[in-house]
Design an enzyme around this catalytic site. Sequence first.
Site, PDB file in Angstrom:
ATOM      1  N   GLU A  80       0.854  -1.192   0.000  1.00  0.00           N
ATOM      2  CA  GLU A  80       0.000   0.000   0.000  1.00  0.00           C
ATOM      3  C   GLU A  80       0.891   1.245   0.000  1.00  0.00           C
ATOM      4  O   GLU A  80       0.450   2.333   0.335  1.00  0.00           O
ATOM      5  CB  GLU A  80      -0.991  -0.008   1.160  1.00  0.00           C
ATOM      6  CG  GLU A  80      -0.383  -0.127   2.521  1.00  0.00           C
ATOM      7  CD  GLU A  80      -1.444  -0.122   3.603  1.00  0.00           C
ATOM      8  OE1 GLU A  80      -2.114   0.903   3.749  1.00  0.00           O
ATOM      9  OE2 GLU A  80      -1.585  -1.143   4.299  1.00  0.00           O
ATOM     10  N   CYS A 112      -3.785  -3.505   4.493  1.00  0.00           N
ATOM     11  CA  CYS A 112      -2.907  -4.548   5.043  1.00  0.00           C
ATOM     12  C   CYS A 112      -3.357  -5.964   4.710  1.00  0.00           C
ATOM     13  O   CYS A 112      -2.739  -6.931   5.152  1.00  0.00           O
ATOM     14  CB  CYS A 112      -2.785  -4.387   6.550  1.00  0.00           C
ATOM     15  SG  CYS A 112      -2.063  -2.828   7.009  1.00  0.00           S
ATOM     16  N   HIS A 233      -2.814  -9.717  12.352  1.00  0.00           N
ATOM     17  CA  HIS A 233      -2.224  -8.521  11.739  1.00  0.00           C
ATOM     18  C   HIS A 233      -1.955  -7.564  12.906  1.00  0.00           C
ATOM     19  O   HIS A 233      -2.859  -7.286  13.704  1.00  0.00           O
ATOM     20  CB  HIS A 233      -3.209  -7.878  10.746  1.00  0.00           C
ATOM     21  CG  HIS A 233      -2.898  -6.448  10.472  1.00  0.00           C
ATOM     22  ND1 HIS A 233      -1.712  -6.058   9.901  1.00  0.00           N
ATOM     23  CD2 HIS A 233      -3.576  -5.292  10.740  1.00  0.00           C
ATOM     24  CE1 HIS A 233      -1.686  -4.746   9.803  1.00  0.00           C
ATOM     25  NE2 HIS A 233      -2.806  -4.244  10.309  1.00  0.00           N
TER      26      HIS A 233
HETATM   27  P1  HMG Z   1      -3.934   7.510  20.865  1.00  0.00           P
HETATM   28  O1  HMG Z   1      -5.333   7.861  20.592  1.00  0.00           O
HETATM   29  O2  HMG Z   1      -2.938   8.601  21.004  1.00  0.00           O
HETATM   30  O3  HMG Z   1      -3.789   6.568  22.115  1.00  0.00           O
HETATM   31  O4  HMG Z   1      -3.370   6.593  19.676  1.00  0.00           O
HETATM   32  P2  HMG Z   1      -4.815   6.333  23.328  1.00  0.00           P
HETATM   33  O5  HMG Z   1      -5.073   7.594  24.025  1.00  0.00           O
HETATM   34  O6  HMG Z   1      -5.965   5.503  22.832  1.00  0.00           O
HETATM   35  O7  HMG Z   1      -3.877   5.423  24.237  1.00  0.00           O
HETATM   36  C1  HMG Z   1      -3.408   4.184  23.784  1.00  0.00           C
HETATM   37  C2  HMG Z   1      -3.391   3.234  24.960  1.00  0.00           C
HETATM   38  O8  HMG Z   1      -2.359   3.644  25.876  1.00  0.00           O
HETATM   39  C3  HMG Z   1      -4.692   3.213  25.773  1.00  0.00           C
HETATM   40  O9  HMG Z   1      -4.906   1.880  26.172  1.00  0.00           O
HETATM   41  C4  HMG Z   1      -4.345   4.060  26.976  1.00  0.00           C
HETATM   42  O10 HMG Z   1      -5.106   3.759  28.125  1.00  0.00           O
HETATM   43  C5  HMG Z   1      -2.900   3.692  27.190  1.00  0.00           C
HETATM   44  P3  HMG Z   1      -6.284   1.139  25.772  1.00  0.00           P
HETATM   45  O11 HMG Z   1      -7.376   1.920  26.379  1.00  0.00           O
HETATM   46  O12 HMG Z   1      -6.342   1.216  24.255  1.00  0.00           O
HETATM   47  O13 HMG Z   1      -6.104  -0.248  26.286  1.00  0.00           O
HETATM   48  N1  HMG Z   1      -2.113   4.653  27.967  1.00  0.00           N
HETATM   49  C6  HMG Z   1      -1.190   4.310  28.878  1.00  0.00           C
HETATM   50  N2  HMG Z   1      -0.760   3.103  29.301  1.00  0.00           N
HETATM   51  C7  HMG Z   1       0.224   3.077  30.236  1.00  0.00           C
HETATM   52  N3  HMG Z   1       0.762   4.205  30.791  1.00  0.00           N
HETATM   53  C8  HMG Z   1       0.342   5.429  30.401  1.00  0.00           C
HETATM   54  C9  HMG Z   1      -0.678   5.512  29.403  1.00  0.00           C
HETATM   55  N4  HMG Z   1      -1.313   6.544  28.802  1.00  0.00           N
HETATM   56  C10 HMG Z   1      -2.185   6.007  27.928  1.00  0.00           C
HETATM   57  N5  HMG Z   1       0.889   6.512  30.942  1.00  0.00           N
HETATM   58  C11 HMG Z   1      -3.936   4.844  18.104  1.00  0.00           C
HETATM   59  C12 HMG Z   1      -3.582   5.198  19.555  1.00  0.00           C
HETATM   60  C13 HMG Z   1      -3.779   3.354  17.894  1.00  0.00           C
HETATM   61  C14 HMG Z   1      -5.378   5.276  17.838  1.00  0.00           C
HETATM   62  C15 HMG Z   1      -2.980   5.617  17.156  1.00  0.00           C
HETATM   63  O14 HMG Z   1      -1.662   5.188  17.350  1.00  0.00           O
HETATM   64  C16 HMG Z   1      -3.327   5.461  15.684  1.00  0.00           C
HETATM   65  O15 HMG Z   1      -4.145   6.197  15.143  1.00  0.00           O
HETATM   66  N6  HMG Z   1      -2.665   4.492  14.995  1.00  0.00           N
HETATM   67  C17 HMG Z   1      -2.908   4.257  13.564  1.00  0.00           C
HETATM   68  C18 HMG Z   1      -4.159   3.441  13.286  1.00  0.00           C
HETATM   69  C19 HMG Z   1      -4.070   2.023  13.804  1.00  0.00           C
HETATM   70  O16 HMG Z   1      -2.992   1.484  14.006  1.00  0.00           O
HETATM   71  N7  HMG Z   1      -5.223   1.348  13.915  1.00  0.00           N
HETATM   72  C20 HMG Z   1      -5.268  -0.038  14.326  1.00  0.00           C
HETATM   73  C21 HMG Z   1      -6.405  -0.824  13.697  1.00  0.00           C
HETATM   74  S1  HMG Z   1      -6.523  -0.525  11.946  1.00  0.00           S
HETATM   75  C22 HMG Z   1      -5.309  -1.528  11.214  1.00  0.00           C
HETATM   76  O17 HMG Z   1      -4.789  -2.396  11.834  1.00  0.00           O
HETATM   77  C23 HMG Z   1      -4.981  -1.240   9.778  1.00  0.00           C
HETATM   78  C24 HMG Z   1      -3.668  -0.542   9.531  1.00  0.00           C
HETATM   79  O18 HMG Z   1      -2.587  -1.429   9.744  1.00  0.00           O
HETATM   80  C25 HMG Z   1      -3.635   0.031   8.113  1.00  0.00           C
HETATM   81  C26 HMG Z   1      -3.983  -0.885   6.958  1.00  0.00           C
HETATM   82  O19 HMG Z   1      -4.778  -1.794   6.998  1.00  0.00           O
HETATM   83  O20 HMG Z   1      -3.439  -0.601   5.911  1.00  0.00           O
HETATM   84  C27 HMG Z   1      -3.452   0.644  10.456  1.00  0.00           C
END
Ligand code: HMG
Length: 378
Positions: A80, A112, A233
């Site tokens: 991609e 992906c 994945h």
């Molecule tokens: P975010 O919104 O900044 O993070 O980004 P958050 O606020 O949701 O926090 C993440 C986790 O850290 C949470 O845990 C918090 O509680 C924890 P959860 O509630 O999820 O269990 N946290 C802490 N833990 C320990 N100590 C602390 C602390 N503070 C917070 N101090 C997000 C997270 C994944 C949304 C972001 O990185 C993102 O947008 N990533 C890109 C999209 C993505 O990876 N999506 C996954 C599913 S889609 C997919 O897999 C397809 C993909 O590969 C693309 C394709 O198919 O081509 C992406």
Amino acid sequence: MVKVGIEKINLYIPEYYIDIKKLAEKRLVDPNKYLVGIGQEKMSIIPSSQDIISMASNAAINMIDDEDRKLIDQVIFATESGIDFSKSAATVVHDILKINSFASSFEIKQACYSTTAAIKIAVNYIKQNPGRKVLVLSSDISKYGANTPGEVTQGAGAIAMLISENCEILEINSKFIFATKNAYDFWRPNDCKYPIVDGKLSIKLYIELFNLCFESFIDKYQNFDEISSMIFHLPFSKMRDKALQSLDDKYIDFKTKHLSEITSKILCKNIGNTYTGSLYLSLLSLLYYGNINEHEKIALFSYGSGAVGELFTMNLSADYKEKIRKLEIDKRLNSRKEVSIEDYESKYFDNMLKLKDNSRVKLSKIIDSIRYYEIDEP
Ligand code: HMG
């Protein structure tokens, strides 16, 4: 019935990385959010002499031999991070690897998910043409941009797999469930440098399609009792826990058994999201670091935003361990060099990171939009 599977597999791990703890400090974020909450430790970084073509070529070049070159009928490139709307990256790799002229070469896309689609095309082709082989390549560079929520999950890398009747690593079974749901969770229109992401929606959709595939798999094939390992994945390593925890409590035994398995996350933690290769990075991680007996059955969940999911299974072969051990993944990970956060921020996003590159295949120049590669003979 013809059995088809992975005869050979190899990966390209970039020679450079940044330390996620240092990235957190620079972003004024508690490092535990990145290290524990998201589950990432290092992010693979490529120098300007690498692109998706050179990475895929580096994954395959030491894997195939002259006999394979004669027997390969298809080169399928899943990505991609495509660099051309018309010409496929597969045609260039076909040339770099000196595959016979009578093979077809093409690129496929569905976020992906596309490597899984490529494997399915390959399996069907081999079933119709026993004795022949298909080279499946997956290569991606994941960049979301500095200071974005996705930044911590970035990565890069490539996987090469030779699909044939010689199931030396594993056999691909014909039990599977697909699911598609049109959605905008993660997409990258032609004019965008980085993907547009609704992170929370993407996690929700991933979980929805996983549960749909899981329940349908049980309805269709009765149970999951015979599965020794479940791999995913992994856009970031914590996604595995989130998916397993989301299953209904009636699957508590399954959840408990599989949540304790952590070896399939090691490569993602240390490399980052390799997009379409990520599921197969989890597979390599499990086979290299885990202790899975020969002949055991593995279930795989493939997900590609947009969105498509597929749940399917594979059976490990008798001597897979020895072949996987020879990949020396630990040695490759441990010999990487660190890039400073300053250099990453100022040079990486515009492909300006000029660093020593020990890979066999390197991008040497681009003239009139034609890419030229330098290939080190062994
Ligand atoms: P975010 O919104 O900044 O993070 O980004 P958050 O606020 O949701 O926090 C993440 C986790 O850290 C949470 O845990 C918090 O509680 C924890 P959860 O509630 O999820 O269990 N946290 C802490 N833990 C320990 N100590 C602390 C602390 N503070 C917070 N101090 C997000 C997270 C994944 C949304 C972001 O990185 C993102 O947008 N990533 C890109 C999209 C993505 O990876 N999506 C996954 C599913 S889609 C997919 O897999 C397809 C993909 O590969 C693309 C394709 O198919 O081509 C992406």
